[in-house]
Design an enzyme around this catalytic site. Structure first.
Site, short mmCIF file in Angstrom:
data_model
loop_
_atom_site.label_atom_id
_atom_site.label_comp_id
_atom_site.label_asym_id
_atom_site.label_seq_id
_atom_site.Cartn_x
_atom_site.Cartn_y
_atom_site.Cartn_z
CD GLU A 260 32.14 42.72 37.40
OE1 GLU A 260 31.46 43.56 36.74
OE2 GLU A 260 33.37 42.79 37.54
CD GLU A 308 34.51 49.66 44.11
OE1 GLU A 308 35.73 49.48 44.00
OE2 GLU A 308 33.65 48.98 43.49
CE LYS A 311 34.54 50.85 39.41
NZ LYS A 311 33.76 49.63 39.18
CD GLU A 317 31.13 52.13 35.53
OE1 GLU A 317 31.40 51.24 36.35
OE2 GLU A 317 30.93 51.91 34.32
#
Length: 336
Positions: A260, A308, A311, A317
């Site tokens: 990542e 997203e 999250k 995030e």
């Protein structure tokens, strides 16, 4: 993704990083596919989105039959997590590991190019991780697949301490990590590392933004142990992991796959669309060069495919995506 723990240790330790003249070779660039968001496309549409953008590798965080079916014949290689919720079960029950491999690897390989099974994401201290890795590897070996599908685990950067200069890198918990490293060395598998210069920058007032973005910077650090020169933060972080691996018994034979890395486009310090595009494009371009400690091609997974919105944690995030849920790009990026 776990960013939080990178802060104090890494921010202070990482006023370093790297670019050394190195021969450019073929890159291996993937994108992490997370699904903690609303209105996301179908799995088959996502696979087509990968293909239409020339993205040849994917990381996915749990076994999903719809995704595995959609990936059949796609040519996209897959790093497939077992899911953190499964680690304990796979550690305690070898039959459960065999069943997981049968259902999620044997049933699809080689139509789906499963490159790695990732046992645990950012849980290196858990005693069960190594046992689960061993059980999954044994199941793959029984299926005749251990030579093709590698078993590993993914660690976050706060598993490393004494990381400045990079050659000083050492695992914070060697009792947990050394057996894992020796397992990887014995089976020809890499260690996966989640590497986020963004969080080191976010939590520190001492790191130059350009240094974190692979941009020209006044920050240049020479590692006194080996004379290697570091001018970007990503390289310093990766080479600190490499140094820790060598000290933990990797013997120079355990590679690092960056499982990542990314930069948010909103809602945080330095989190802008332009900085996100700059970091991720430079990361993609840089992957063929390697690091000062190991020049050459690198395998890197950009985080993440989509924003997203469901999250937890800091607002940033939710904003790491390259694409919106409607498949429109958050910003232009070139994987060629």
């Amino acid at each position: 993704m776990a960013a939080r723990g990178v802060a104090p240790m890494l921010a202070a330790a990482m006023v370093v990083a790297a670019f050394a003249a190195a021969a450019t070779s073929v890159r291996a660039i993937g994108v992490c596919y997370g699904v903690i968001g609303s209105g996301l496309p179908s799995k088959s549409d996502v696979v087509q989105l990968y293909k239409s953008n020339g993205i040849t590798s994917m990381r996915f965080y749990f076994a999903d039959k719809d995704l595995l079916t959609a990936l059949r014949g796609s040519g996209i290689s897959l790093a497939l997590d077992v899911g953190n919720d499964k680690v304990g079960e796979l550690a305690s029950d070898s039959a459960a590991a065999a069943s997981w491999v049968r259902d999620n690897v044997q049933a699809y390989y080689p139509d789906v190019d499963i490159r790695y099974v990732v046992v645990g994401n950012e849980v290196p201290g858990a005693a069960s991780v190594l046992q689960a890795m061993q059980n999954v590897h044994a199941a793959l070996a029984s299926a005749g697949l251990a030579g093709n599908v590698r078993v590993s685990t993914a660690v976050k950067m706060d598993a490393i301490e004494n990381s400045s200069p990079p050659s000083s890198g050492v695992f914070k918990d060697p009792a947990a990590m050394s057996p894992i490293v020796q397992f990887l060395a014995g089976n020809g598998a890499p260690l996966l590392a989640n590497v986020y210069p963004y969080f080191a920058y976010e939590y520190s007032d001492g790191i130059d933004l350009n240094y974190a973005l692979f941009q020209p910077s006044s920050t240049t650090v020479t590692d006194p142990a080996n004379g290697l020169v570091y001018t970007n933060l990503f390289d310093a972080m990766v080479d600190a992991v490499r140094a820790a691996l060598d000290k933990a018994g990797g013997g120079g034979g355990v590679d690092v796959v960056v499982s990542e890395s990314g930069w948010p486009s909103a809602d945080g310090k330095g989190a802008t669309v332009d900085n996100a595009r700059t970091y991720n494009q430079n990361l993609i371009n840089h992957a063929g060069k390697g690091t000062p400690r190991k020049p050459g091609s690198m395998e890197v997974y950009v985080f993440a495919m989509f924003n997203e919105d469901q999250k937890d944690g800091d607002p940033t995030e939710k904003k790491f995506g390259l694409f919106n849920p409607d498949k429109t790009p958050v910003y232009p990026i070139n994987f060629a």
